[in-house]
Scaffold this motif. Structure first.
Motif, short mmCIF file in Angstrom:
data_model
loop_
_atom_site.label_atom_id
_atom_site.label_comp_id
_atom_site.label_asym_id
_atom_site.label_seq_id
_atom_site.Cartn_x
_atom_site.Cartn_y
_atom_site.Cartn_z
N ARG A 1 23.27 -19.60 -34.08
CA ARG A 1 24.03 -18.28 -33.44
C ARG A 1 24.48 -17.24 -34.70
O ARG A 1 24.59 -16.29 -34.26
N ALA A 2 25.07 -17.67 -35.73
CA ALA A 2 25.40 -16.81 -36.60
C ALA A 2 24.20 -16.00 -37.10
O ALA A 2 24.54 -14.92 -37.28
N VAL A 3 22.96 -16.82 -37.30
CA VAL A 3 21.72 -15.70 -37.62
C VAL A 3 21.62 -14.80 -36.57
O VAL A 3 21.23 -13.47 -36.61
N ALA A 4 21.41 -15.26 -35.37
CA ALA A 4 21.38 -14.40 -34.36
C ALA A 4 22.36 -13.15 -34.05
O ALA A 4 21.97 -12.22 -33.62
N HIS B 1 21.63 -10.33 -36.50
CA HIS B 1 20.50 -9.40 -36.01
C HIS B 1 20.65 -8.80 -34.82
O HIS B 1 20.33 -7.61 -34.69
N ARG B 2 21.69 -9.30 -33.91
CA ARG B 2 22.26 -8.46 -33.02
C ARG B 2 22.76 -7.54 -33.51
O ARG B 2 22.66 -6.23 -32.78
N ARG B 3 23.70 -7.48 -34.32
CA ARG B 3 24.56 -6.48 -34.96
C ARG B 3 23.56 -5.38 -35.53
O ARG B 3 23.75 -4.11 -35.39
N MET B 4 22.73 -5.67 -36.22
CA MET B 4 21.66 -4.74 -36.81
C MET B 4 20.78 -4.10 -35.66
O MET B 4 20.72 -2.79 -35.92
N ALA B 5 20.29 -4.68 -34.82
CA ALA B 5 19.51 -4.32 -33.55
C ALA B 5 20.35 -3.26 -33.01
O ALA B 5 19.95 -2.06 -32.46
N GLY B 6 21.64 -3.41 -32.68
CA GLY B 6 22.55 -2.52 -31.98
C GLY B 6 22.77 -1.35 -32.75
O GLY B 6 22.90 -0.18 -32.18
N ARG B 7 22.96 -1.39 -33.99
CA ARG B 7 23.06 -0.33 -35.03
C ARG B 7 21.78 0.65 -34.79
O ARG B 7 21.98 1.76 -34.85
N VAL B 8 20.79 0.02 -35.06
CA VAL B 8 19.45 0.68 -35.05
C VAL B 8 19.23 1.58 -33.63
O VAL B 8 18.86 2.64 -33.69
N ASP C 1 17.21 -18.03 -27.87
CA ASP C 1 17.41 -17.94 -29.38
C ASP C 1 16.31 -18.73 -30.09
O ASP C 1 15.74 -18.46 -30.88
N LEU C 2 15.93 -19.75 -29.22
CA LEU C 2 14.58 -20.64 -30.05
C LEU C 2 13.44 -19.79 -29.78
O LEU C 2 12.54 -19.83 -30.83
N GLY C 3 13.23 -19.38 -28.53
CA GLY C 3 12.00 -18.41 -28.68
C GLY C 3 12.23 -17.19 -29.62
O GLY C 3 11.03 -16.69 -30.15
N TRP C 4 13.20 -16.54 -29.77
CA TRP C 4 13.48 -15.57 -30.55
C TRP C 4 13.19 -15.82 -32.15
O TRP C 4 12.69 -15.16 -32.93
N LEU C 5 13.63 -17.39 -32.81
CA LEU C 5 13.37 -17.76 -33.97
C LEU C 5 11.83 -17.66 -34.34
O LEU C 5 11.60 -17.41 -35.42
N MET D 1 11.23 0.10 -37.34
CA MET D 1 12.52 -0.57 -37.09
C MET D 1 13.17 -0.83 -35.72
O MET D 1 13.89 -1.45 -35.35
N GLN D 2 12.96 0.46 -34.98
CA GLN D 2 13.25 0.39 -33.46
C GLN D 2 12.20 -0.59 -32.78
O GLN D 2 13.02 -1.01 -31.96
N ALA D 3 11.05 -0.69 -33.12
CA ALA D 3 10.17 -1.67 -32.34
C ALA D 3 10.76 -3.16 -32.68
O ALA D 3 11.12 -3.85 -31.89
N ARG D 4 11.35 -3.32 -33.70
CA ARG D 4 11.84 -4.57 -34.32
C ARG D 4 12.98 -4.95 -33.47
O ARG D 4 13.24 -5.85 -33.14
N SER D 5 13.92 -3.82 -33.51
CA SER D 5 15.30 -4.02 -32.91
C SER D 5 15.00 -4.14 -31.43
O SER D 5 15.58 -5.07 -30.74
N VAL D 6 13.96 -3.49 -30.66
CA VAL D 6 13.75 -3.62 -29.52
C VAL D 6 13.25 -5.11 -29.15
O VAL D 6 13.67 -5.73 -28.02
N LEU D 7 12.50 -5.83 -30.21
CA LEU D 7 12.12 -7.10 -29.80
C LEU D 7 13.15 -8.05 -30.04
O LEU D 7 13.27 -8.93 -29.11
N ASP D 8 14.17 -7.83 -30.97
CA ASP D 8 15.35 -8.66 -30.97
C ASP D 8 16.21 -8.77 -29.74
O ASP D 8 16.66 -9.38 -29.21
#
Length: 390
Positions: free
Chosen positions: A63-66, A69-76, A109-113, A148-155
């Motif tokens: 959950r810490a790793v997720a 990535h949640r914060r990075m995706a939100g900023r992007v 989260d498991l699928g996202w990993l 990076m937007q595509a990566r963030s949408v994926l996350d």
């Protein structure tokens, strides 16, 4: 839940920061693969206790790793992606693991990993490689943001609920709270009927009988008639007191007259335990919310007086970020539980009808702290003092 931020509040994310995010995601790809493998191993080994221990240890790390990535995706994306996990109970590891297992976000989260360490890794690595090669720098200048937007949408797809899922959850919550509220309302009606039948109605029947006997004795025994009238007068006063008590159980007059702050101060003054009250309400909440929070605070204070053995208690009322918050605490013996009686369950049902929540922290030995929160807006400015000790 995904909340769009106003345009002026979106943090500027330049190509340099986007590439830094991409580099961090590339570095985290290997630990994420390791986490996924450990989840699989822990799941297989759940037939023995070591598997459960592995899963319990993996939950906070995953959950810490997720969340990172949640914060990075939100900023992007210029969006806020809040923590979507279900709150963990205060019980032991098995109770916490049970909540984790039934939380849908755990499996997302498991699928996202798996996806983020493969397809997501490729997108982030491409951004880094385009900058690293001089001949592709021109491509990086234009492609960094879209990649990076595509990566963030994926996350975001894996790490936050969609609009449809949020609506389904909302319908489920409303269905449960409506059923609880109907049960609570039926119980309240039965309580009022019982109070009226055993209290005011019985007094009024006795009053009618006393007046009837006084009428019969008026000519033959005036002294007895006078005594019966005096008894009837006392019965009337008692019946009025019973009716006032019933009315206070529906909506206390002090709450209507002085607002939530003044009503809570009145509750504190009636306590045998010293209670410090601090109020910071720049207005009044809607009447139904005000009543729900008042009765919640009243139940908490009643429990303090009956069970806590506390030497002091405190109540704080405040409104911030669109939420009315009441905190009731004491320095007593602790060990309180909402499952120990129906009072706190009733408070939870009252608050749930307004999307409110109740959080309880009560370790053995104390202190006990109950936090009530209800989303609402305030109306007119207050006229009561901001704080008062009791």
């Amino acid at each position: 839940m995904t909340t769009e931020l106003p345009e002026a509040e979106r943090p500027p994310v330049g190509r340099g920061r986007l590439t830094a995010y991409a580099g961090l995601q590339v570095l985290l790809a290997v630990p994420m693969i390791l986490l996924f493998v450990l989840w699989v191993v822990g799941g297989v080994l759940t037939i023995v206790w070591v598997g459960l221990a592995i899963l319990v240890a993996l939950v906070p790390v995953t959950r810490a790793v997720a969340n990172l990535h949640r914060r990075m995706a939100g900023r992007v994306l210029g969006q806020r992606l809040p923590d979507p996990y279900r709150p963990l109970p205060d019980g032991g590891p098995m109770a916490r693991l049970r909540v984790v297992v039934v939380d849908p976000m755990t499996w997302r989260d498991l699928g996202w990993l798996l996806v983020a360490s493969t397809l997501g890794f490729a997108l982030s690595l491409l951004v880094v490689l385009l900058l690293a090669a001089v001949v592709t720098w021109f491509i990086w200048w234009y492609a960094a943001a879209p990649l990076m937007q595509a990566r963030s949408v994926l996350d975001r797809f894996f790490l936050s609920y969609s609009r449809t899922e949020r609506l389904e959850q909302r319908v489920q919550v409303l269905t449960e709270t409506r059923a609880d509220l109907v049960d609570h309302s039926a119980a309240e009606l039965r309580r009022l009927e019982r109070d009226l039948h055993d209290g005011a109605q019985a007094r009024l029947v006795a009053l009618s009988m006393s007046l009837g006997m006084a009428q019969e004795a008026f000519d033959e025994d005036p002294a007895k008639a006078r005594q019966l009238v005096e008894d009837a007068r006392e019965t009337t006063a008692t019946a009025i007191a019973d009716l006032r008590s019933v009315v206070r159980g529906i909506h206390p007059p002090v709450l209507a007259d002085r607002g939530l702050g003044g009503a809570v101060q009145a509750l504190a003054l009636d306590m045998a335990v010293p209670v410090d009250v601090e109020i910071n309400l720049p207005g009044r909440p809607p009447a139904p919310v005000e009543s729900a929070v008042y009765f919640g605070v009243a139940e908490c204070l009643a429990n303090i007086g009956k069970h806590s053995g506390a030497a002091r208690a405190w109540v704080g009322l405040a409104h911030r970020d669109g939420r009315l918050r009441a905190v009731v605490g004491d320095d007593g013996c602790g060990g309180a539980s909402p499952d120990a009686g129906t009072g706190m369950l009733g408070v939870m049902r009252r608050l749930a009808a307004f999307d409110g929540t109740m959080a309880l922290s009560s370790p053995e030995g104390g202190p006990t702290i109950v936090t009530l929160e209800v989303p609402c807006d305030l109306s007119s400015p207050k006229t009561t003092p901001s704080s008062a000790p009791a």
